[in-house]
Design a protein around this motif. Structure first.
Motif, PDB file in Angstrom:
ATOM      1  N   GLY A 179       1.165  -1.305   0.390  1.00 14.30           N
ATOM      2  CA  GLY A 179      -0.513  -0.170   0.171  1.00 14.30           C
ATOM      3  C   GLY A 179       0.667   1.421   0.045  1.00 14.30           C
ATOM      4  N   VAL A 180       0.539   2.331  -0.893  1.00 12.33           N
ATOM      5  CA  VAL A 180       0.763   3.291  -0.454  1.00 12.33           C
ATOM      6  C   VAL A 180       0.699   4.144   1.097  1.00 12.33           C
ATOM      7  CG1 VAL A 180       1.110   5.786  -1.315  1.00 12.33           C
ATOM      8  CG2 VAL A 180       0.838   4.129  -3.460  1.00 12.33           C
ATOM      9  N   GLU A 181       2.747   4.612   0.935  1.00 15.38           N
ATOM     10  CA  GLU A 181       2.420   5.384   2.255  1.00 15.38           C
ATOM     11  C   GLU A 181       3.224   6.400   2.024  1.00 15.38           C
ATOM     12  OE1 GLU A 181       2.868   5.551   6.989  1.00 15.38           O
ATOM     13  OE2 GLU A 181       2.339   3.774   5.759  1.00 15.38           O
ATOM     14  N   VAL A 182       3.004   8.432   1.404  1.00 14.74           N
ATOM     15  CA  VAL A 182       3.931   8.905   1.251  1.00 14.74           C
ATOM     16  C   VAL A 182       3.837  10.054   2.200  1.00 14.74           C
ATOM     17  CG1 VAL A 182       5.437  10.269  -0.184  1.00 14.74           C
ATOM     18  CG2 VAL A 182       4.588   8.078  -0.836  1.00 14.74           C
ATOM     19  N   THR A 183       4.915  10.384   3.052  1.00 12.84           N
ATOM     20  CA  THR A 183       4.830  11.804   4.053  1.00 12.84           C
ATOM     21  C   THR A 183       6.193  12.955   3.534  1.00 12.84           C
ATOM     22  OG1 THR A 183       4.587   9.753   6.038  1.00 12.84           O
ATOM     23  CG2 THR A 183       5.186  12.282   6.353  1.00 12.84           C
ATOM     24  N   LEU A 184       4.482  13.799   3.513  1.00 16.55           N
ATOM     25  CA  LEU A 184       5.066  15.243   3.300  1.00 16.55           C
ATOM     26  C   LEU A 184       5.250  16.119   4.485  1.00 16.55           C
ATOM     27  CD1 LEU A 184       2.905  16.195   0.079  1.00 16.55           C
ATOM     28  CD2 LEU A 184       5.198  14.653   0.127  1.00 16.55           C
ATOM     29  N   THR A 185       6.954  16.658   4.345  1.00 19.99           N
ATOM     30  CA  THR A 185       7.273  17.292   5.801  1.00 19.99           C
ATOM     31  C   THR A 185       7.359  18.719   5.366  1.00 19.99           C
ATOM     32  OG1 THR A 185       7.826  15.251   7.223  1.00 19.99           O
ATOM     33  CG2 THR A 185       8.260  17.060   8.710  1.00 19.99           C
ATOM     34  N   TRP A 186       6.758  19.814   6.165  1.00 16.39           N
ATOM     35  CA  TRP A 186       7.213  21.130   5.703  1.00 16.39           C
ATOM     36  C   TRP A 186       7.511  21.726   7.601  1.00 16.39           C
ATOM     37  CZ3 TRP A 186       2.701  19.524   4.389  1.00 16.39           C
ATOM     38  CH2 TRP A 186       2.265  19.576   2.200  1.00 16.39           C
ATOM     39  N   PRO A 187       9.028  21.517   7.725  1.00 16.03           N
ATOM     40  CA  PRO A 187       9.514  21.600   9.029  1.00 16.03           C
ATOM     41  C   PRO A 187       8.948  22.581   9.865  1.00 16.03           C
ATOM     42  CG  PRO A 187      11.027  21.106   6.966  1.00 16.03           C
ATOM     43  CD  PRO A 187      10.208  21.211   6.308  1.00 16.03           C
ATOM     44  N   GLY A 188       8.454  22.008  10.743  1.00 13.60           N
ATOM     45  CA  GLY A 188       8.037  23.461  11.541  1.00 13.60           C
ATOM     46  C   GLY A 188       6.517  23.590  11.362  1.00 13.60           C
ATOM     47  N   ARG A 189       6.621  23.471  10.104  1.00 15.17           N
ATOM     48  CA  ARG A 189       4.954  23.558   9.937  1.00 15.17           C
ATOM     49  C   ARG A 189       4.111  22.740  10.135  1.00 15.17           C
ATOM     50  NH1 ARG A 189       4.542  28.326   7.470  1.00 15.17           N
ATOM     51  NH2 ARG A 189       2.163  27.633   7.792  1.00 15.17           N
ATOM     52  N   LEU A 190       3.922  21.681   9.580  1.00 14.33           N
ATOM     53  CA  LEU A 190       2.846  20.603   9.375  1.00 14.33           C
ATOM     54  C   LEU A 190       3.603  19.026   8.885  1.00 14.33           C
ATOM     55  CD1 LEU A 190      -0.915  20.666   8.469  1.00 14.33           C
ATOM     56  CD2 LEU A 190       0.044  20.422   6.819  1.00 14.33           C
ATOM     57  N   GLU A 191       3.411  17.987   8.924  1.00 16.74           N
ATOM     58  CA  GLU A 191       3.481  17.012   8.521  1.00 16.74           C
ATOM     59  C   GLU A 191       1.927  16.154   7.740  1.00 16.74           C
ATOM     60  OE1 GLU A 191       5.571  13.684  10.374  1.00 16.74           O
ATOM     61  OE2 GLU A 191       3.652  12.577  10.626  1.00 16.74           O
ATOM     62  N   LEU A 192       2.045  15.683   6.713  1.00 11.84           N
ATOM     63  CA  LEU A 192       1.359  15.175   6.331  1.00 11.84           C
ATOM     64  C   LEU A 192       1.431  13.832   5.225  1.00 11.84           C
ATOM     65  CD1 LEU A 192      -1.811  17.366   3.470  1.00 11.84           C
ATOM     66  CD2 LEU A 192      -0.620  14.664   2.188  1.00 11.84           C
ATOM     67  N   THR A 193       0.444  13.072   5.556  1.00 12.95           N
ATOM     68  CA  THR A 193       0.004  11.463   4.744  1.00 12.95           C
ATOM     69  C   THR A 193      -0.216  11.128   3.970  1.00 12.95           C
ATOM     70  OG1 THR A 193       1.727  10.706   6.796  1.00 12.95           O
ATOM     71  CG2 THR A 193       0.404   9.182   5.233  1.00 12.95           C
ATOM     72  N   VAL A 194       0.336  10.951   3.069  1.00 18.02           N
ATOM     73  CA  VAL A 194      -0.878  10.299   1.765  1.00 18.02           C
ATOM     74  C   VAL A 194      -1.030   9.456   1.514  1.00 18.02           C
ATOM     75  CG1 VAL A 194      -1.571  10.189  -0.633  1.00 18.02           C
ATOM     76  CG2 VAL A 194      -0.529  12.158   0.256  1.00 18.02           C
ATOM     77  N   SER A 195      -2.017   7.809   2.028  1.00 18.38           N
ATOM     78  CA  SER A 195      -1.988   6.607   1.998  1.00 18.38           C
ATOM     79  C   SER A 195      -2.700   6.356   1.160  1.00 18.38           C
ATOM     80  CB  SER A 195      -2.200   6.407   4.012  1.00 18.38           C
ATOM     81  OG  SER A 195      -3.682   6.855   3.723  1.00 18.38           O
ATOM     82  N   SER A 196      -3.041   5.083   0.726  1.00 21.11           N
ATOM     83  CA  SER A 196      -3.720   4.327  -0.637  1.00 21.11           C
ATOM     84  C   SER A 196      -3.772   2.843  -0.561  1.00 21.11           C
ATOM     85  CB  SER A 196      -3.675   5.136  -1.316  1.00 21.11           C
ATOM     86  OG  SER A 196      -4.546   4.036  -2.570  1.00 21.11           O
ATOM     87  N   ARG A 197      -4.402   1.905  -0.477  1.00 17.78           N
ATOM     88  CA  ARG A 197      -4.530   0.451  -0.972  1.00 17.78           C
ATOM     89  C   ARG A 197      -3.685   0.312  -2.030  1.00 17.78           C
ATOM     90  NH1 ARG A 197      -9.515  -1.971   1.729  1.00 17.78           N
ATOM     91  NH2 ARG A 197      -8.866  -4.221   1.430  1.00 17.78           N
ATOM     92  N   THR A 198      -3.345   0.933  -2.784  1.00 14.73           N
ATOM     93  CA  THR A 198      -3.023   0.581  -4.276  1.00 14.73           C
ATOM     94  C   THR A 198      -1.775   0.036  -3.826  1.00 14.73           C
ATOM     95  OG1 THR A 198      -3.650   0.925  -6.847  1.00 14.73           O
ATOM     96  CG2 THR A 198      -3.386   2.839  -4.888  1.00 14.73           C
ATOM     97  N   GLU A 199      -0.919   0.119  -5.124  1.00 11.74           N
ATOM     98  CA  GLU A 199       0.067  -0.556  -4.978  1.00 11.74           C
ATOM     99  C   GLU A 199       1.259   0.486  -5.331  1.00 11.74           C
ATOM    100  OE1 GLU A 199       2.051  -3.752  -6.061  1.00 11.74           O
ATOM    101  OE2 GLU A 199       0.274  -4.059  -7.682  1.00 11.74           O
TER     102      GLU A 199
END
Length: 281
Positions: A213-233
């Motif tokens: 499954g897809v799991e990608v984390t975007l981090t804007w240091p000191g601001r926000l962390e956002l994770t994109v996830s999906s059961r697709t590959e």
């Protein structure tokens, strides 16, 4: 204010200005008249998506990425799609159409269009549905897309193409963190060669495989962390642009209508979902 006036006000808000959803400190706007794209996603007053007619986050359907010279086969039939990124066709036709708003609420909305819409016809009849849903606490967004056949079966793909801002206006640029099992080797024509290789460092305009499954984390240091996830590959990561980065979960690789066709039939629709979850840092 009367009930009639309230209804008229809501209709205006969900008309030319798009369909607005909100929960907690999160607000988003979907534009069904403009390819059913998410035009804005604001968390705590901060915009996360690049603004502009081509940007935001648009659905890729009934295919994702590029089709080799815009052509694909379904059995013995050869079909030609509009070549909108010469020499290929790219990102489907759903992003160019006016979708119908099926239902709306404070935190969720559903939209549909017919695949044979004359504005961007597909050779097979069917219906596409997108559901947009904010969590009640405003801490995540779930997007679900379905492709249904109403006649002959056909190959199809679905996914999303978000344009996340590289920088949120102050502080450091976003950092991308993920652990793919493989990378699709990209040929000089920008299409996968069919060979899987060890993932290479960026910058990328590449498709990766994540079998669990897809799991990608975007981090804007000191601001926000956002994770994109999906059961697709499958996920395409594009970070070659100065203003934005893209993390695109999709149901198959680029040119997949030819190389990895997933048939949609009247009893077996295609469905894919992705969830974006975030937290302040």
């Amino acid at each position: 204010m009367s009930t009639e006036n309230t209804t008229q006000s809501a209709a205006r808000e969900r008309g030319a200005d798009g369909v607005r959803l909100s929960a907690g400190d999160t607000e988003l706007t979907v534009h069904p008249d403009h390819g059913c794209r998410i035009g804005s996603l604001r968390v705590g007053g901060t915009e996360l998506l690049r603004q502009g007619d081509k940007y935001g986050c648009f659905p890729m359907v009934p295919w994702c990425g590029r089709i080799d010279h815009g052509r694909f086969r379904n059995g013995g039939e050869l079909h030609q799609m509009p070549v909108n990124s010469p020499p290929h066709a790219i990102h489907g036709t759903g992003r160019n159409l006016r979708w119908r708003t099926a239902r709306t609420g404070d935190t969720t909305a559903a939209f549909t269009y017919e695949l044979t819409d004359p504005a961007a016809p597909w050779p097979y009849p069917g219906t596409v549905t997108q559901v947009v849903e904010l969590a009640e606490d405003g801490g995540s967004l779930t997007l679900t897309m379905g492709v249904e056949a109403t006649g002959d079966s056909f190959p199809a793909q679905a996914g999303w193409h978000p344009w996340f801002l590289r920088n949120l206006g102050e502080g450091q640029d976003v950092q991308i963190d993920f652990a793919p099992e493989w990378q699709e080797e990209r040929g000089p024509d920008h299409l996968p060669t069919g060979r899987r290789i060890t993932p290479k460092p960026g910058p990328w305009d590449d498709c990766f495989g994540m079998s669990r499954g897809v799991e990608v984390t975007l981090t804007w240091p000191g601001r926000l962390e956002l994770t994109v996830s999906s059961r697709t590959e499958w996920v395409v990561v594009y970070d070659e642009q100065e203003a934005a980065v893209c993390v695109e979960p999709q149901s198959g690789p680029p040119n997949g209508l030819n190389t990895a066709p997933r048939l949609v039939t009247p009893i077996d629709p295609l469905e894919i979902s992705t969830t974006w979850s975030w937290r302040a840092l």
